[in-house]
Scaffold this motif. Structure first.
Motif, PDB file in Angstrom:
ATOM      1  N   ILE A 118       0.847  -1.200   0.000  1.00  0.00           N
ATOM      2  CA  ILE A 118       0.000   0.000   0.000  1.00  0.00           C
ATOM      3  C   ILE A 118       0.876   1.242   0.000  1.00  0.00           C
ATOM      4  O   ILE A 118       1.684   1.443   0.911  1.00  0.00           O
ATOM      5  CB  ILE A 118      -0.929   0.012   1.224  1.00  0.00           C
ATOM      6  CG1 ILE A 118      -1.841  -1.216   1.217  1.00  0.00           C
ATOM      7  CG2 ILE A 118      -1.768   1.294   1.249  1.00  0.00           C
ATOM      8  CD1 ILE A 118      -2.703  -1.353   2.456  1.00  0.00           C
ATOM      9  N   LYS A 300      -7.658   6.875  -4.944  1.00  0.00           N
ATOM     10  CA  LYS A 300      -6.219   6.681  -4.890  1.00  0.00           C
ATOM     11  C   LYS A 300      -5.825   5.278  -4.427  1.00  0.00           C
ATOM     12  O   LYS A 300      -4.642   4.996  -4.232  1.00  0.00           O
ATOM     13  CB  LYS A 300      -5.593   7.727  -3.958  1.00  0.00           C
ATOM     14  CG  LYS A 300      -5.852   9.168  -4.403  1.00  0.00           C
ATOM     15  CD  LYS A 300      -5.278  10.168  -3.412  1.00  0.00           C
ATOM     16  CE  LYS A 300      -5.580  11.608  -3.820  1.00  0.00           C
ATOM     17  NZ  LYS A 300      -4.947  11.974  -5.107  1.00  0.00           N
ATOM     18  N   THR A 301      -6.810   4.401  -4.216  1.00  0.00           N
ATOM     19  CA  THR A 301      -6.510   3.022  -3.788  1.00  0.00           C
ATOM     20  C   THR A 301      -6.332   2.153  -5.024  1.00  0.00           C
ATOM     21  O   THR A 301      -7.287   1.580  -5.537  1.00  0.00           O
ATOM     22  CB  THR A 301      -7.642   2.457  -2.908  1.00  0.00           C
ATOM     23  OG1 THR A 301      -8.894   2.577  -3.625  1.00  0.00           O
ATOM     24  CG2 THR A 301      -7.758   3.225  -1.607  1.00  0.00           C
ATOM     25  N   ARG A 352     -14.734  -1.680  -1.831  1.00  0.00           N
ATOM     26  CA  ARG A 352     -14.378  -0.301  -1.460  1.00  0.00           C
ATOM     27  C   ARG A 352     -14.088  -0.204   0.037  1.00  0.00           C
ATOM     28  O   ARG A 352     -13.092   0.413   0.448  1.00  0.00           O
ATOM     29  CB  ARG A 352     -15.524   0.649  -1.838  1.00  0.00           C
ATOM     30  CG  ARG A 352     -15.382   2.073  -1.272  1.00  0.00           C
ATOM     31  CD  ARG A 352     -16.655   2.867  -1.489  1.00  0.00           C
ATOM     32  NE  ARG A 352     -16.762   3.995  -0.582  1.00  0.00           N
ATOM     33  CZ  ARG A 352     -16.498   5.260  -0.906  1.00  0.00           C
ATOM     34  NH1 ARG A 352     -16.086   5.554  -2.117  1.00  0.00           N
ATOM     35  NH2 ARG A 352     -16.643   6.224  -0.015  1.00  0.00           N
ATOM     36  N   LYS A 355     -10.709  -1.882   0.892  1.00  0.00           N
ATOM     37  CA  LYS A 355      -9.564  -1.078   0.441  1.00  0.00           C
ATOM     38  C   LYS A 355      -9.366   0.152   1.319  1.00  0.00           C
ATOM     39  O   LYS A 355      -8.242   0.465   1.733  1.00  0.00           O
ATOM     40  CB  LYS A 355      -9.764  -0.658  -1.013  1.00  0.00           C
ATOM     41  CG  LYS A 355      -9.526  -1.774  -2.029  1.00  0.00           C
ATOM     42  CD  LYS A 355      -9.603  -1.222  -3.442  1.00  0.00           C
ATOM     43  CE  LYS A 355      -9.207  -2.261  -4.476  1.00  0.00           C
ATOM     44  NZ  LYS A 355      -9.220  -1.700  -5.850  1.00  0.00           N
ATOM     45  N   LEU A 356     -10.458   0.856   1.603  1.00  0.00           N
ATOM     46  CA  LEU A 356     -10.338   2.040   2.442  1.00  0.00           C
ATOM     47  C   LEU A 356      -9.909   1.672   3.859  1.00  0.00           C
ATOM     48  O   LEU A 356      -9.108   2.376   4.477  1.00  0.00           O
ATOM     49  CB  LEU A 356     -11.666   2.800   2.468  1.00  0.00           C
ATOM     50  CG  LEU A 356     -12.002   3.593   1.210  1.00  0.00           C
ATOM     51  CD1 LEU A 356     -13.423   4.129   1.264  1.00  0.00           C
ATOM     52  CD2 LEU A 356     -11.014   4.744   1.016  1.00  0.00           C
ATOM     53  N   LEU A 359      -6.209   1.023   3.747  1.00  0.00           N
ATOM     54  CA  LEU A 359      -5.447   2.262   3.578  1.00  0.00           C
ATOM     55  C   LEU A 359      -5.412   3.052   4.885  1.00  0.00           C
ATOM     56  O   LEU A 359      -4.348   3.551   5.301  1.00  0.00           O
ATOM     57  CB  LEU A 359      -6.066   3.110   2.466  1.00  0.00           C
ATOM     58  CG  LEU A 359      -5.401   4.468   2.199  1.00  0.00           C
ATOM     59  CD1 LEU A 359      -3.923   4.300   1.886  1.00  0.00           C
ATOM     60  CD2 LEU A 359      -6.115   5.204   1.060  1.00  0.00           C
TER      61      LEU A 359
END
Length: 445
Positions: A118, A300-301, A352, A355-356, A359
């Protein structure tokens, strides 16, 4: 310990691990001796129980204990030596050498998905708009009017007139399904506010027009999501008798009303309302800012989400969707979609969120953002405060359920990371009306 890589496909990794039989035997013997030190048997001094007896009595349980520890230690060593960070709990399968009397080397397989690489974007390059709204006098007046409405009293209607919207009808009723009275469907001297909520749809409306002393049979249908399953969706009739009518006497908005509520005067009530509404506006503002922030971070992921994590997140979402569908609570935009479309849409949401979440976790890890014990204690107290009179039970629940504490830690960590990012980002404040603030969409995660 011998390690052989068997799988390396995207984020998936697999290994076969072999631990010498001699090492297993050594650990097993040491553990049996440890058990023997505290074991008391007639005819044997403490610590002098023969190994054969210890093996006979505790061999199987000790073998399981030793294998669990060996597999755990070997897996941890494997991960550390290769610098691997599993996305979820590795799956372990014993292949051979696990039986208590086995002379074979212990062999097991371990498979897992690793966290992706990441890259944290430049957080100071983010541009955000924070919506803000001031509490005006009109909002406070409206809240005061609602409070006064809830405090109003009712007086008996003396004139001979039909029941109208806004009245309170005092009635006796007997509920029947297919001509038979059902449990919980009958009551006397019940106050029904005409035009108010709380009764079955269509019940209060059909009392309008009746006069004191009138009797009437009305028919209603229980909602599909009615709390009592044996009544949900069913048609019922009610024998109604109107015994008394009452009408509201509006409460004046003055110092007397404030004192009735436990305050010194009306100005104190206005200040409290203004403060509470201001806090609601701040919360809405934060939610909108968070939504915009997450939307920009989502763009941006560019890393792959571990499929297993997506599957687990999707399963949680889909269980809720299934419950909502059965109860008829699906969102309007989802009602006409077929199952394949719904699944595809919510799998995107699951991806989503994963991923968020990864991050945000990476941003927190790199910047040493942690949740303190004091913050956990504060969160537990806040949760207990939601259940007046049951605070001690809530405290005990959290003390006995570490996973419940973890459910509090996650949101606290996420909020701290969000605050950290907002501090670095370029944030422009924008004044909007309370209505504009309220209609903005909320965050998906």
């Amino acid at each position: 310990m011998q390690v052989t890589e068997t799988l390396s496909d995207g984020l998936k990794r697999g290994f076969t691990v072999t631990v010498p039989a001699a090492e297993i035997e050594s650990k097993r013997t040491a553990r049996l001796k440890e058990v023997g030190q505290s074991m008391k048997l007639p005819g044997f001094r403490p610590g002098k129980v023969p190994m054969s007896i210890l093996q006979q009595r505790f061999g199987e349980s000790v073998q399981g204990e030793v294998l669990e520890q060996v597999v755990s230690d070997a897996t941890r060593t494997l991960l550390d030596e290769r610098g691997l960070r599993p996305a979820m709990q590795p799956k372990v399968d014993l292949v051979s050498g696990s039986e208590p009397d086995s002379k074979e080397d212990l062999k097991f397989t371990v498979e897992f998905e690793v966290l992706p690489e990441i890259t944290i974007p430049d957080l100071s390059d983010l541009s955000l708009v924070r919506l803000k709204s001031e509490v005006n006098a009109e909002t406070v007046d409206k809240a005061l009017t609602e409070i006064a409405s809830r405090q109003r009293e009712f007086e008996k209607v003396e004139e001979d007139r039909p029941a109208a919207n806004g009245d309170v009808a005092v009635v006796d009723f007997v509920g029947k399904i297919d001509g038979t009275a059902f449990e919980g469907g009958s009551a006397d001297d019940v106050s029904v506010e005409l035009g108010g909520a709380g009764f079955i749809p269509g019940f209060a409306e059909q009392i309008e027009g009746m006069k004191v002393g009138d009797e009437k049979v009305i028919t209603v249908t229980f909602p599909a999501d009615y709390g009592a399953e044996h009544l949900a969706g069913k048609e019922a009739s009610f024998d109604i008798k109107l015994k008394e009518l009452r009408r509201p006497v509006e409460a004046k908005i003055d110092d007397e009303l404030a004192k009735k509520l436990g305050f010194d005067g009306l100005e104190q009530v206005r200040e409290l309302i203004s403060k509470q509404v201001g806090q609601e506006y701040e919360q809405l503002s934060r939610l909108r800012l968070k939504r915009e922030l997450l939307d920009k971070l989502a763009e941006k992921t560019d890393f792959e989400a571990p499929p297993g994590m997506v599957d687990a997140e999707f399963a949680q979402i889909w269980n809720r969707i299934e419950e909502d569908r059965k109860a008829g609570r699906l969102d309007e935009e989802d009602k006409d979609k077929d199952e394949d479309t719904l699944r595809a849409d919510y799998r995107k949401i699951a991806e989503r969120r994963v991923k968020l979440g990864l991050l945000l976790a990476e941003i927190g890890r790199v910047n040493n953002i942690t949740v303190t014990q004091e913050e956990i204690v504060h969160a537990v107290r806040a949760e207990a405060a939601r259940y007046p009179g049951q605070e001690q039970a809530v405290f005990e629940y959290f003390s006995k359920n570490p996973q419940a504490v973890d459910s509090l830690r996650g949101p606290i960590f996420e909020n701290k990371v969000i605050d950290y990012i907002v501090e670095l980002a370029k944030v422009e404040d924008k004044e909007v009306t309370p209505e504009e603030l309220a209609e903005m969409p909320e965050a998906d995660v």
